[in-house]
Design a protein around this motif. Structure first.
Motif, PDB file in Angstrom:
ATOM      1  N   THR A 178     -13.046 -10.162  -8.420  1.00 56.48           N
ATOM      2  CA  THR A 178     -12.575  -9.163  -9.375  1.00 56.48           C
ATOM      3  C   THR A 178     -12.926  -7.778  -8.862  1.00 56.48           C
ATOM      4  O   THR A 178     -14.091  -7.510  -8.567  1.00 56.48           O
ATOM      5  N   PRO A 179     -11.945  -6.886  -8.732  1.00 53.42           N
ATOM      6  CA  PRO A 179     -12.248  -5.545  -8.233  1.00 53.42           C
ATOM      7  C   PRO A 179     -13.008  -4.738  -9.272  1.00 53.42           C
ATOM      8  O   PRO A 179     -12.912  -4.994 -10.469  1.00 53.42           O
ATOM      9  N   SER A 180     -13.770  -3.757  -8.803  1.00 55.01           N
ATOM     10  CA  SER A 180     -14.370  -2.802  -9.726  1.00 55.01           C
ATOM     11  C   SER A 180     -13.244  -1.960 -10.314  1.00 55.01           C
ATOM     12  O   SER A 180     -12.117  -1.960  -9.802  1.00 55.01           O
ATOM     13  N   LEU A 181     -13.540  -1.219 -11.378  1.00 54.61           N
ATOM     14  CA  LEU A 181     -12.512  -0.356 -11.955  1.00 54.61           C
ATOM     15  C   LEU A 181     -12.097   0.702 -10.950  1.00 54.61           C
ATOM     16  O   LEU A 181     -10.926   1.048 -10.834  1.00 54.61           O
ATOM     17  N   GLY A 182     -13.075   1.199 -10.165  1.00 51.16           N
ATOM     18  CA  GLY A 182     -12.751   2.168  -9.123  1.00 51.16           C
ATOM     19  C   GLY A 182     -11.825   1.567  -8.078  1.00 51.16           C
ATOM     20  O   GLY A 182     -10.869   2.200  -7.629  1.00 51.16           O
ATOM     21  N   GLY A 183     -12.122   0.326  -7.673  1.00 55.04           N
ATOM     22  CA  GLY A 183     -11.264  -0.361  -6.717  1.00 55.04           C
ATOM     23  C   GLY A 183      -9.875  -0.607  -7.273  1.00 55.04           C
ATOM     24  O   GLY A 183      -8.868  -0.472  -6.564  1.00 55.04           O
ATOM     25  N   LEU A 184      -9.809  -0.937  -8.562  1.00 55.26           N
ATOM     26  CA  LEU A 184      -8.520  -1.177  -9.197  1.00 55.26           C
ATOM     27  C   LEU A 184      -7.702   0.111  -9.253  1.00 55.26           C
ATOM     28  O   LEU A 184      -6.485   0.093  -9.083  1.00 55.26           O
ATOM     29  N   HIS A 185      -8.374   1.237  -9.475  1.00 56.11           N
ATOM     30  CA  HIS A 185      -7.693   2.531  -9.438  1.00 56.11           C
ATOM     31  C   HIS A 185      -7.070   2.770  -8.064  1.00 56.11           C
ATOM     32  O   HIS A 185      -5.918   3.201  -7.964  1.00 56.11           O
ATOM     33  N   ARG A 186      -7.837   2.492  -7.003  1.00 55.43           N
ATOM     34  CA  ARG A 186      -7.333   2.717  -5.653  1.00 55.43           C
ATOM     35  C   ARG A 186      -6.165   1.788  -5.332  1.00 55.43           C
ATOM     36  O   ARG A 186      -5.185   2.187  -4.694  1.00 55.43           O
ATOM     37  N   ILE A 187      -6.257   0.549  -5.800  1.00 53.48           N
ATOM     38  CA  ILE A 187      -5.163  -0.403  -5.585  1.00 53.48           C
ATOM     39  C   ILE A 187      -3.914   0.056  -6.328  1.00 53.48           C
ATOM     40  O   ILE A 187      -2.804   0.057  -5.778  1.00 53.48           O
ATOM     41  N   ALA A 188      -4.089   0.473  -7.585  1.00 52.67           N
ATOM     42  CA  ALA A 188      -2.950   0.931  -8.378  1.00 52.67           C
ATOM     43  C   ALA A 188      -2.291   2.145  -7.728  1.00 52.67           C
ATOM     44  O   ALA A 188      -1.056   2.240  -7.661  1.00 52.67           O
ATOM     45  N   LYS A 189      -3.100   3.071  -7.233  1.00 51.03           N
ATOM     46  CA  LYS A 189      -2.556   4.276  -6.588  1.00 51.03           C
ATOM     47  C   LYS A 189      -1.758   3.899  -5.345  1.00 51.03           C
ATOM     48  O   LYS A 189      -0.678   4.445  -5.091  1.00 51.03           O
ATOM     49  N   ALA A 190      -2.277   2.951  -4.557  1.00 55.48           N
ATOM     50  CA  ALA A 190      -1.579   2.516  -3.346  1.00 55.48           C
ATOM     51  C   ALA A 190      -0.248   1.853  -3.681  1.00 55.48           C
ATOM     52  O   ALA A 190       0.681   1.861  -2.867  1.00 55.48           O
ATOM     53  N   LEU A 191      -0.142   1.305  -4.894  1.00 54.10           N
ATOM     54  CA  LEU A 191       1.077   0.630  -5.334  1.00 54.10           C
ATOM     55  C   LEU A 191       1.969   1.540  -6.183  1.00 54.10           C
ATOM     56  O   LEU A 191       2.924   1.083  -6.800  1.00 54.10           O
ATOM     57  N   ASP A 192       1.625   2.843  -6.206  1.00 56.20           N
ATOM     58  CA  ASP A 192       2.396   3.840  -6.961  1.00 56.20           C
ATOM     59  C   ASP A 192       2.478   3.512  -8.447  1.00 56.20           C
ATOM     60  O   ASP A 192       3.529   3.649  -9.077  1.00 56.20           O
ATOM     61  N   THR A 193       1.369   3.051  -9.006  1.00 57.94           N
ATOM     62  CA  THR A 193       1.317   2.781 -10.437  1.00 57.94           C
ATOM     63  C   THR A 193      -0.068   3.194 -10.934  1.00 57.94           C
ATOM     64  O   THR A 193      -0.780   3.919 -10.258  1.00 57.94           O
ATOM     65  N   ASN A 194      -0.431   2.792 -12.142  1.00 64.11           N
ATOM     66  CA  ASN A 194      -1.772   3.061 -12.640  1.00 64.11           C
ATOM     67  C   ASN A 194      -2.316   1.805 -13.299  1.00 64.11           C
ATOM     68  O   ASN A 194      -1.598   0.814 -13.470  1.00 64.11           O
ATOM     69  N   VAL A 195      -3.586   1.851 -13.655  1.00 64.99           N
ATOM     70  CA  VAL A 195      -4.250   0.658 -14.179  1.00 64.99           C
ATOM     71  C   VAL A 195      -3.599   0.157 -15.457  1.00 64.99           C
ATOM     72  O   VAL A 195      -3.604  -1.037 -15.740  1.00 64.99           O
ATOM     73  N   SER A 196      -3.002   1.067 -16.227  1.00 65.83           N
ATOM     74  CA  SER A 196      -2.369   0.654 -17.488  1.00 65.83           C
ATOM     75  C   SER A 196      -1.244  -0.347 -17.253  1.00 65.83           C
ATOM     76  O   SER A 196      -0.899  -1.113 -18.150  1.00 65.83           O
ATOM     77  N   HIS A 197      -0.683  -0.370 -16.042  1.00 65.97           N
ATOM     78  CA  HIS A 197       0.367  -1.345 -15.708  1.00 65.97           C
ATOM     79  C   HIS A 197      -0.127  -2.765 -15.924  1.00 65.97           C
ATOM     80  O   HIS A 197       0.610  -3.630 -16.389  1.00 65.97           O
TER      81      HIS A 197
END
Length: 200
Positions: A63-82
């Motif tokens: 499970t990624p940290s919230l910070g890691g999830l933010h970076r993943i979402a940004k790389a995918l051109d979306t945000n965590v709310s997705h």
């Protein structure tokens, strides 16, 4: 919506893992990556996370940290709310306690206060951070953020300046300023955190 969508794996032996948003995150990440034609190597370069860790996350073995999830979402051109939006919810005005979608990411959890998954101009969460937990790096994006501490202590760093907050304190800042946070206390901090536009 059934309560199962807001539960955490292992809380209830009768919970169907297919209904748990924490379980689905990995599959959502992998689907978005493939749709965008990105390799794990591309994601690793964009996020700073290793290919092996990203592979484990995509296969729900980590499970990624919230910070890691933010970076993943940004790389995918979306945000965590997705990832919250993927949980099926009935349209409405009220989100009942126990029926809200919760995503756990390491030492943190984010509970979506919205009663539905429709896009909104702002996004409100109850963010919980365990003792010692942190944002794992700074963040910057467009918009504004405001919050109110329900319990615990929070060190909030905005544009290099540190603020020590306790239960009952509130804050507001421009999201384009570098910002980070950590829990320096001995109890879990709980914050009602609102972003506009939705970016968490």
């Amino acid at each position: 919506m059934s309560n199962a969508a807001a539960k955490i794996p292992g809380d209830d032996p009768g919970t169907d893992p297919e209904e748990d948003p924490e379980i689905r995150i990995g599959r959502q990440i992998r689907h978005l990556r493939l749709v965008k034609g990105l390799r794990l190597r591309d994601m690793a370069e964009a996020t700073g996370l290793s290919e092996s860790l990203l592979s484990k996350i995509e296969n729900d073995k980590s499970t990624p940290s919230l910070g890691g999830l933010h970076r993943i979402a940004k790389a995918l051109d979306t945000n965590v709310s997705h990832f919250f939006a993927a949980a099926e919810r009935s349209p409405g005005v009220v989100a009942r306690a126990g029926d809200r979608v919760v995503i756990r990411t390491g030492a943190e959890s984010s509970e979506d206060l919205s009663p539905d998954s429709e896009p909104h101009l702002m996004q409100s969460m109850i963010v919980s951070v365990d003792p010692g937990g942190e944002s794992q790096g700074t963040r910057q994006h467009q918009g504004e953020e405001t919050g109110y501490l329900l319990s615990g202590e929070l060190e909030l760093v905005i544009d290099g300046q540190s603020y020590h907050l306790r239960a009952g304190d509130s804050f507001m800042f421009r999201s384009d300023l570098p910002h980070a946070y950590r829990n320096p206390g001995n109890e879990t901090v709980r914050v009602v955190w609102t972003n506009t536009p939705a970016s968490l």
